[in-house]
Design a protein around this motif. Sequence first.
Motif, PDB file in Angstrom:
ATOM      1  N   GLU A 186      35.336  40.583 -83.308  1.00  0.00           N
ATOM      2  CA  GLU A 186      36.172  39.412 -83.972  1.00  0.00           C
ATOM      3  C   GLU A 186      33.970  38.353 -83.955  1.00  0.00           C
ATOM      4  N   ARG A 187      33.474  38.781 -82.859  1.00  0.00           N
ATOM      5  CA  ARG A 187      32.443  37.913 -83.022  1.00  0.00           C
ATOM      6  C   ARG A 187      30.851  38.631 -83.665  1.00  0.00           C
ATOM      7  N   LEU A 188      31.370  39.619 -83.992  1.00  0.00           N
ATOM      8  CA  LEU A 188      30.832  40.287 -84.560  1.00  0.00           C
ATOM      9  C   LEU A 188      30.508  40.445 -86.352  1.00  0.00           C
ATOM     10  N   MET A 189      31.927  39.964 -86.567  1.00  0.00           N
ATOM     11  CA  MET A 189      32.416  39.177 -88.043  1.00  0.00           C
ATOM     12  C   MET A 189      31.684  38.154 -88.342  1.00  0.00           C
ATOM     13  N   THR A 190      32.238  36.764 -87.334  1.00  0.00           N
ATOM     14  CA  THR A 190      31.934  35.877 -87.084  1.00  0.00           C
ATOM     15  C   THR A 190      30.244  35.692 -87.313  1.00  0.00           C
TER      16      THR A 190
END
Length: 337
Positions: free
Chosen positions: A154-158
């Motif tokens: 999720e962090r990478l996508m954001t």
Amino acid sequence: MKHVSLYSQINERREEDKHSFQENKFITTIKKNTAKYNLDNISRTKAYAAYFNRNPEIKWAFLASMVSRNAGWNMTDLQGRWFSLALDWQKRFPIFLTYEMANWLIFNDAYPQLLLYELSLHYNRPFFHLLKEFNVSCFMEAEWQCFWEEGDKERLMTSLIINEQNLIQEPVLQNKKIKRKVFGTSVYAFQDMGHFSCVIFPTLEGRLYGYSVHGFQKLDNRIELGKKLAALLFFDELKDSFYNFSLQTEHTGSRYDYEQYLHGNSYRETPFLRGVYPVIPHEKVKTQNDWVFGQAKHISKWRKPISPVINGKMDITKWFIHKQHQMHSLIALKSWL
């Protein structure tokens, strides 16, 4: 300030980095593959989708493919039945070029990141120090290293959403010529105020989900929209429906790609993208200052998770069709008058 210090350390190390013969070969290959798939909207969309199929942990790649489909539909709208009536070519072409330029810039920056991740997987060691050769922000080098160590999808996508929107802010959204010919026009103001522009995710069952695009010129708005779209795309009850649409529906750039599922007897009102647009040659953008050094103070705000509007409000099928009919009626009236 801890983050700024980290990015400064990466920047300083980049100044001193020297690459091996093998690493230089990797860089050359990645540049060739990026150019190969960055030809037009069709090749970009398919490249993102194929990448996600190979690496489903990189959720941003699926988001990029579905948003890229929308960019293609918006591009061919300009050559379709209705916009051809409403606007002459001199007004439509700059709008097409704005979509094309923004999408080219994002792919040119993001695809090398994706390929370096695959390379890292293959050799079981990180190659993210090579990102400097593609002018990728120090912010993303730190984020890929963090993902490699912690695996937070999720962090990478954001982070990729934050990066891409900062990337296009100066060359596209603050471009004086584009401001004058696109964002400063009555056509743009009309679409913005009337919420006629949407990003939609279709299903094979003929349902449309998504959000209207409002205040696109504002960086914060685009990042928030990206986060909302990501939450929607991977919403547990819907993600398989969107993925099945992607797998089973060839991207042609025509809205018929999804309209065929809406009504049994619908006919094509927008053309195939490759039938109406040539490949546009792009000049390499002059190396910009790394955006992160001017925007680091906003990153914690941009990272905050967002909750999608659950159930009914995400299904915009009826609303979207109504908006399309409303716009077509206004264009028909304008043409008649």
